[in-house]
Structures are given as structure tokens and as C-alpha cells.
Design an enzyme around this catalytic site. Structure first.
Site, PDB file in Angstrom:
ATOM      1  N   TYR A   1       4.025  14.999  77.233  1.00 43.66           N
ATOM      2  CA  TYR A   1       5.258  14.655  76.511  1.00 43.66           C
ATOM      3  C   TYR A   1       6.152  15.863  76.288  1.00 43.66           C
ATOM      4  O   TYR A   1       7.221  15.755  75.702  1.00 43.66           O
ATOM      5  CB  TYR A   1       4.945  13.945  75.187  1.00 43.66           C
ATOM      6  CG  TYR A   1       4.299  14.812  74.130  1.00 43.66           C
ATOM      7  CD1 TYR A   1       2.922  14.997  74.105  1.00 43.66           C
ATOM      8  CD2 TYR A   1       5.061  15.434  73.151  1.00 43.66           C
ATOM      9  CE1 TYR A   1       2.320  15.785  73.140  1.00 43.66           C
ATOM     10  CE2 TYR A   1       4.473  16.228  72.177  1.00 43.66           C
ATOM     11  CZ  TYR A   1       3.097  16.397  72.178  1.00 43.66           C
ATOM     12  OH  TYR A   1       2.513  17.183  71.216  1.00 43.66           O
ATOM     13  N   GLY A   2       5.723  17.021  76.746  1.00 47.28           N
ATOM     14  CA  GLY A   2       6.531  18.224  76.611  1.00 47.28           C
ATOM     15  C   GLY A   2       6.067  19.251  77.615  1.00 47.28           C
ATOM     16  O   GLY A   2       5.056  19.049  78.309  1.00 47.28           O
TER      17      GLY A   2
ATOM     18  N   ASN B   1       9.338  12.649  66.762  1.00 44.73           N
ATOM     19  CA  ASN B   1       7.959  13.150  66.775  1.00 44.73           C
ATOM     20  C   ASN B   1       6.915  12.161  66.261  1.00 44.73           C
ATOM     21  O   ASN B   1       5.946  11.887  66.974  1.00 44.73           O
ATOM     22  CB  ASN B   1       7.889  14.503  66.067  1.00 44.73           C
ATOM     23  CG  ASN B   1       8.590  15.564  66.891  1.00 44.73           C
ATOM     24  OD1 ASN B   1       8.383  15.654  68.095  1.00 44.73           O
ATOM     25  ND2 ASN B   1       9.464  16.330  66.263  1.00 44.73           N
TER      26      ASN B   1
ATOM     27  N   MET C   1       6.317  23.110  77.120  1.00 42.91           N
ATOM     28  CA  MET C   1       6.706  24.378  76.481  1.00 42.91           C
ATOM     29  C   MET C   1       6.559  25.583  77.392  1.00 42.91           C
ATOM     30  O   MET C   1       7.317  26.531  77.289  1.00 42.91           O
ATOM     31  CB  MET C   1       5.867  24.591  75.224  1.00 42.91           C
ATOM     32  CG  MET C   1       6.238  23.639  74.112  1.00 42.91           C
ATOM     33  SD  MET C   1       5.204  23.934  72.653  1.00 42.91           S
ATOM     34  CE  MET C   1       5.544  22.413  71.748  1.00 42.91           C
TER      35      MET C   1
ATOM     36  N   ASN D   1       0.211  22.549  66.762  1.00 41.40           N
ATOM     37  CA  ASN D   1       1.009  22.984  65.613  1.00 41.40           C
ATOM     38  C   ASN D   1       2.454  22.490  65.663  1.00 41.40           C
ATOM     39  O   ASN D   1       3.213  22.681  64.724  1.00 41.40           O
ATOM     40  CB  ASN D   1       1.009  24.521  65.550  1.00 41.40           C
ATOM     41  CG  ASN D   1       1.739  25.025  64.328  1.00 41.40           C
ATOM     42  OD1 ASN D   1       1.526  24.519  63.233  1.00 41.40           O
ATOM     43  ND2 ASN D   1       2.616  26.011  64.525  1.00 41.40           N
ATOM     44  N   SER D   2       2.846  21.866  66.754  1.00 44.10           N
ATOM     45  CA  SER D   2       4.220  21.357  66.838  1.00 44.10           C
ATOM     46  C   SER D   2       4.378  20.183  65.885  1.00 44.10           C
ATOM     47  O   SER D   2       3.401  19.647  65.370  1.00 44.10           O
ATOM     48  CB  SER D   2       4.513  20.895  68.266  1.00 44.10           C
ATOM     49  OG  SER D   2       3.739  19.744  68.553  1.00 44.10           O
TER      50      SER D   2
ATOM     51  N   TRP E   1       8.440   9.376  77.498  1.00 41.91           N
ATOM     52  CA  TRP E   1       9.791   9.781  77.096  1.00 41.91           C
ATOM     53  C   TRP E   1      10.167   8.804  75.987  1.00 41.91           C
ATOM     54  O   TRP E   1      10.449   7.640  76.269  1.00 41.91           O
ATOM     55  CB  TRP E   1      10.724   9.665  78.292  1.00 41.91           C
ATOM     56  CG  TRP E   1      12.129  10.092  78.048  1.00 41.91           C
ATOM     57  CD1 TRP E   1      12.630  10.830  77.005  1.00 41.91           C
ATOM     58  CD2 TRP E   1      13.254   9.832  78.912  1.00 41.91           C
ATOM     59  NE1 TRP E   1      13.969  11.035  77.166  1.00 41.91           N
ATOM     60  CE2 TRP E   1      14.380  10.440  78.331  1.00 41.91           C
ATOM     61  CE3 TRP E   1      13.399   9.164  80.117  1.00 41.91           C
ATOM     62  CZ2 TRP E   1      15.643  10.380  78.905  1.00 41.91           C
ATOM     63  CZ3 TRP E   1      14.658   9.096  80.688  1.00 41.91           C
ATOM     64  CH2 TRP E   1      15.766   9.704  80.095  1.00 41.91           C
TER      65      TRP E   1
ATOM     66  N   TYR F   1      19.194  17.981  80.682  1.00 41.04           N
ATOM     67  CA  TYR F   1      18.577  16.722  80.295  1.00 41.04           C
ATOM     68  C   TYR F   1      18.857  15.703  81.392  1.00 41.04           C
ATOM     69  O   TYR F   1      19.918  15.742  82.016  1.00 41.04           O
ATOM     70  CB  TYR F   1      19.195  16.275  78.967  1.00 41.04           C
ATOM     71  CG  TYR F   1      18.339  15.306  78.201  1.00 41.04           C
ATOM     72  CD1 TYR F   1      17.141  15.709  77.630  1.00 41.04           C
ATOM     73  CD2 TYR F   1      18.733  13.983  78.045  1.00 41.04           C
ATOM     74  CE1 TYR F   1      16.351  14.826  76.917  1.00 41.04           C
ATOM     75  CE2 TYR F   1      17.949  13.089  77.328  1.00 41.04           C
ATOM     76  CZ  TYR F   1      16.761  13.514  76.771  1.00 41.04           C
ATOM     77  OH  TYR F   1      15.992  12.628  76.072  1.00 41.04           O
TER      78      TYR F   1
ATOM     79  N   ARG G   1      -2.663  28.450  69.920  1.00 41.43           N
ATOM     80  CA  ARG G   1      -2.763  29.795  70.478  1.00 41.43           C
ATOM     81  C   ARG G   1      -3.045  30.857  69.413  1.00 41.43           C
ATOM     82  O   ARG G   1      -3.496  31.942  69.711  1.00 41.43           O
ATOM     83  CB  ARG G   1      -1.467  30.142  71.230  1.00 41.43           C
ATOM     84  CG  ARG G   1      -1.408  29.517  72.622  1.00 41.43           C
ATOM     85  CD  ARG G   1      -0.109  29.844  73.296  1.00 41.43           C
ATOM     86  NE  ARG G   1       1.015  29.418  72.447  1.00 41.43           N
ATOM     87  CZ  ARG G   1       2.291  29.640  72.727  1.00 41.43           C
ATOM     88  NH1 ARG G   1       2.616  30.293  73.824  1.00 41.43           N
ATOM     89  NH2 ARG G   1       3.244  29.215  71.930  1.00 41.43           N
TER      90      ARG G   1
END
Lengths: 328, 328
Positions: free
Chosen positions: A238-239, A125, A241, A151-152, A264, A53, A174
Site C-alpha cells: 500500500y506504499g 489511513n 517509502m 510506525n506510520s 489504493w 500521481y 527501523r
């Protein structure tokens, strides 16, 4: 005494996390003591333990960027928060502990109708989803946006907040089995990621311009989102994966005028005034009271099973969050 | 009759370009006839002939996004431009021809002190440099910016315009022999691209924040620029000499809040009002009158040597522009 999860060195969370007992926290005049009731395991928590991080904590440290609890003591100067209030904790304390001392001005009081387990998951979130839909492109009702990782937990929050605002969503996933589920959640279009995405999107939207894309995957998936955006559109990351960087063809910058940003949420939180935070939380609480922004929990663990819990949280395929729940 | 360079099909410029004679253009009431005096060969011209430019012309077509000339006829309704005026041509005509008819309102009149060969090269590179320094990050005197491809025509214009505005430049080049030359041109720091760039930049700027990066290379060079930018800085892409896409590590978007944009000067030109165009040109003309923004010419060709000229222009290592010059 209280129990706390602690790590003395960065590394694999399942190896470095330990349970320690610590003295009951001392309450300064401007602080309150919060008995933590619920704290989720977020990807950022695992990254922080691993030392990946961007801000490293001084060691030994207690992880946990999110959590909610009940005020059990108030300092002598504290006026606007009283004992038994339900509160959301700030992100710089380490929430994976039974109790902590917090400056009263850093707390957000949660309406009592909202379950504390759900409240513990509103800060990262739903707040990210709210800011994503407000801070990058000026949208109005009827406009379309597109997102991957639909789906997160953040993706589902985007669907619901967008619906609240009258904004239409193209949701890219997916797995075929998610299509119906996300449609029921309010997704206007739910499409399978792949080479046909651009055509599928056009068909779903009737060719309406999409000026905002939300990316939590990176790599090829992000590239496919870019190709669905209208000229001068913005892709906000923002991510990551896929752990792949963004690949941006030069023509999309030069000729298509696409714009690329990132968010962030902890930084937004730090820079925002308490009034701005509460303004956003009030809208989120309003939705949560109506049963919206509900985050699915796959399993709740007691804190002393932290090692098992972090292994579970690191699994790719889950059907909800892993969370710590603490007894009364 | 006039001579014009024409291509009937997209392809290798040296193969598809042909010389044709065409009738002398007819002047509509709101148009003027311009005898073209100079027209450079820009990379975008070659891309357009190859069919790699985002806007395809209807074929057969005459290339040439830039050019300057002398007004030799005016239509009956034209008031504010008169014969013998020196003018810069718009980018949608095809300048590689001896004369063309142009709407008078699309012309920019050039002060007579400015050489027409130099005037022919003011529209793309100095205008791009001007907009790069004005439209993306609010800069004030004393601020630093960083750019790669600092030796290009646009890069040299950036150095001079920045100096005019009191903005300091870090200029990144690949060849040691350019360092002194670009320092003389006004570059505050001139550094060799490579792994040590970030440290070299810090040393040159004393660690001052750099909030704007200008990228005409892409790939690894662009990545090194990103790593030199301050948090929330912006990288603007206006070229892609390496032909490599931008690779953007997710952390630079999420945690460092870098922003990525692109500029296409022809689009800026199309969207700007004539007043906005002239406002920018007046500042550029003011500098050109003082001998600034001088573009080096490696070789001037007559139009009937167009095939040789485009081959020359496509060479990587040149010491200035390739340009067509037309007799009086």
C-alpha cells in the site's frame, strides 16, 4: 470570499503552491457547503502536486485528498444532512481551501464526540488499515500478520484494528526507540528490520504461520517480509517509502505459492457503495470514540503558511502528521 | 534385474548420474509394476539432480518427474487397472528406470490411441497449461491472454488449449523465425519481445483488455507482460528461464491493482483428488487423440546414454524435447 491553496503547474510543492482568494462556493440543490476545519498533508497530496500521481487533475487545481468540516449551508433538496453537522469530505474536491460545495450523498457524517482534527485523518489511513485486514486473507482471532513501516499512521491503525479483531501483529520498524512505543500501542511483537528478521519472527510467534504481510516500503524490506510469510501467504503493498520496486524471487511464486496484491484506498472508496463506506466508518468511529486510532500531529499550520507546511511534511523524520487547521 | 539412472550426490547431472542395475521391483497387493516406455528430461529434473529443487530426495535417488509405460504385473488387491494398460506415472517415483512399482490408485490410464512417447509428456506441460487457463482468472470465449516463452512446450500447449476454449492468445517470442510457426499452431498474435511490445499488443488486439498473463521468463520480459495487462489483471509465473526475479513497480500493485501468482504443477497434482486429476486428463486426452498437444522431440536416447542426454537437454537452443525411450 475564501482562501484556497492552488497550483497552476505541477512541480515542487513549495514552489508551485500559491494562495488565492476565490468566491464563496455556490450551493446546488443537492449539495451542501462545508466550512473546512482540518486537512492533513499526506504523501499522496505531495505526489499529486508534483504530477507523480496516476490521476492528474485539470489545472489550476487545489490539493488535499482528506479533510473534515462543518456543514454551513444545505441545498433545497438535501434531506439527510443538516447545518452544523460534522462531516468527512470525499477525496476528489481538494480540501486545502476554506469552504467547498459537495454533493450531500458523498459526505460521511461524523459523531460529534470525535474531534474534527482527528476526523480529518480517518479516511485514508484507518480505512486502508481496515480494508487491508479484511479484503485479502480471511483472518480469525489468534492469527498473526506482519507489517513493515509499523510506525506510520497506517501502521499504527493496523496495530489497533488488529487488536480490536483479536489478530496478532508482528511490527517491523527501523529504529530501536520505537519498540517500546509500539508495544504500548498494542503491537504483539515489535522487531527491528534486518537480516535476522526471519529468525526473530519465528521466535516471537512460536513459529505460527503468517498468512498476511502488509508492505509500505518495497525493495529489500518487502523481500524480508515475503520470507516471513507462510506458504500460500499474501503480501499486500500500500506504499513504497523506499521508492524501490518489489523484487520477487521466482521460487516464492512457483514453489511457495505467495500471492502479491496492492491496495489504493481512493479506488476502493470510489467503487464502494455509500452503505459499504458507512459500514466501515461506523466501526472506525466506534474505535475513535474510545480514544483509539488517534493520529499524532507534529504541527498544525494555518492555510496561508502552506509553503512552509509542505516543506515540513516532506521531511523524512517526523513525529506525527502535518495538518492545516482552519479557524471557526 | 533392471537398469536405472541414479545419483548419489547432488551436482552437475552429467557428472553425478550413473547407471546401476537394481532388482526387479516387488509388487505389493495394492501396487502394479509398470515397464517404463518413455520419460522426458524436463528442466525440473536437472534442477533436482543439481540440488536446486525445493524438495530434495533422499540419496541415492533416481530422477524423472514424468513418464509413461505399460502395466506388466498387478498386485492381488488391484481391481481397476489390468496388465497391458498404458499408464502415466506419478511424479514422485523417479521415472528414469526400466520398471517401477506404483500404487494402482496413483496411476492415470491412457487411451490406447495415444502414443506412449506423447503420453509421457502430457503430465507437466499440458496440465500446467490447462490449470493456468482455468485457475486464476475467469475467462470466457473471445477473451485475450498474453504469454512469453510461447515456443516452449507449455507455451504451445497454452496456444492449443486456449484455441480449444475459444480464448485468444498473444504469444511473445524472441526469434522472428517462430512467428509463422506459432501462428500455424493457432496463436492469434505472435509478437517479438522488446520495447515496442505494448504498442504491438494494442494493435494486435484492437485494445481489448488482457486480464491474464503467463510468465515463464521473469526479469524484464515479465515486466513487459505486466505493462500489457489490463487493470486488476493477473500475472501467473510458472517458470524462470532468465533466472531473474520479478521486478514489480509499486504503482502496478497500488494503482493498477495487478495481482501476482505462481503455479507449481506437482503441488497441484498432490493436492488434487484422483477424480480432479482424471477430469483434467480426460480433456487433455481428448485433444491428444485428435493429434493436438503433440510435443516435438528433438532426440530420443536409450537410458544408458543418460549422461549424453542430460548434456543435450541442458542446451538452450533446441527444437524439441530430449526424451528417454525404452525398448519393449
Amino acid at each position: 470570499m475564501i482562501n484556497a491553496a492552488v497550483y497552476d503547474a505541477h512541480g515542487n510543492p513549495a514552489e508551485v503552491l500559491q494562495m488565492r482568494t476565490q468566491p464563496w462556493p455556490i450551493c446546488a440543490p443537492d449539495e451542501v457547503i462545508v466550512a473546512v476545519r482540518a486537512a492533513p498533508i499526506n504523501p499522496a497530496d505531495l505526489n499529486q502536486i508534483e504530477g507523480k500521481y496516476p490521476i492528474r487533475s485539470s489545472l489550476p487545481a487545489t490539493p488535499g485528498f482528506e479533510g473534515a468540516g462543518v456543514v454551513v449551508e444545505t441545498g433545497s433538496e438535501v434531506r439527510h444532512v443538516s447545518t452544523s453537522a460534522h462531516v468527512i469530505l470525499p477525496h476528489n474536491l481538494g480540501t486545502w481551501r476554506e469552504a467547498c460545495a459537495v454533493k450531500a450523498t458523498e459526505l460521511v457524517v461524523v459523531p460529534s464526540e470525535i474531534d474534527l482534527v482527528q476526523a480529518a485523518m480517518l479516511k485514508i489511513n484507518p480505512l486502508t488499515a481496515w480494508r487491508l485486514l479484511h479484503d485479502y486473507v480471511k483472518l480469525k482471532a489468534g492469527d498473526w500478520i506482519i507489517q513493515n513501516a509499523a510506525n506510520s499512521a497506517a501502521g499504527r491503525a493496523v496495530i489497533q484494528i488488529a487488536q480490536e479483531l483479536g489478530i496478532k501483529t508482528v511490527n517491523v520498524v527501523r529504529r530501536e526507540e520505537l519498540v517500546e512505543e509500539l508495544r504500548v500501542q498494542g503491537g504483539d511483537a515489535v522487531l527491528i528490520d534486518g537480516e535476522a528478521l526471519r529468525d526473530d519472527v519465528k521466535e516471537s510467534t512460536g513459529g505460527a504461520p503468517i498468512r498476511l504481510g502488509l508492505n509500505a516500503v518495497g525493495g529489500d524490506s518487502a523481500l524480508r517480509l515475503m520470507n516471513c510469510l507462510a506458504p500460500s501467504g499474501t503480501l499486500v503493498t500500500y506504499g513504497a517509502m523506499s521508492l524501490q520496486p518489489l523484487k520477487v524471487p521466482n521460487g516464492l511464486l512457483i514453489f511457495k505459492d505467495l500471492r502479491f496484491r496492492g491496495i489504493w484506498i481512493n479506488k476502493w472508496y470510489n467503487n464502494a457503495s455509500q452503505a459499504e463506506r458507512i459500514e466501515t466508518f461506523n466501526r472506525i468511529f466506534d474505535m475513535a470514540k474510545r480514544g483509539l486510532l488517534h493520529t499524532k500531529v507534529e504541527k498544525a499550520y494555518p492555510l496561508n503558511e502552506a509553503k512552509t507546511a509542505v516543506v515540513h511534511a516532506a521531511r523524512g523524520k517526523r513525529d506525527g502528521k502535518i495538518i492545516f487547521e482552519f479557524g471557526d
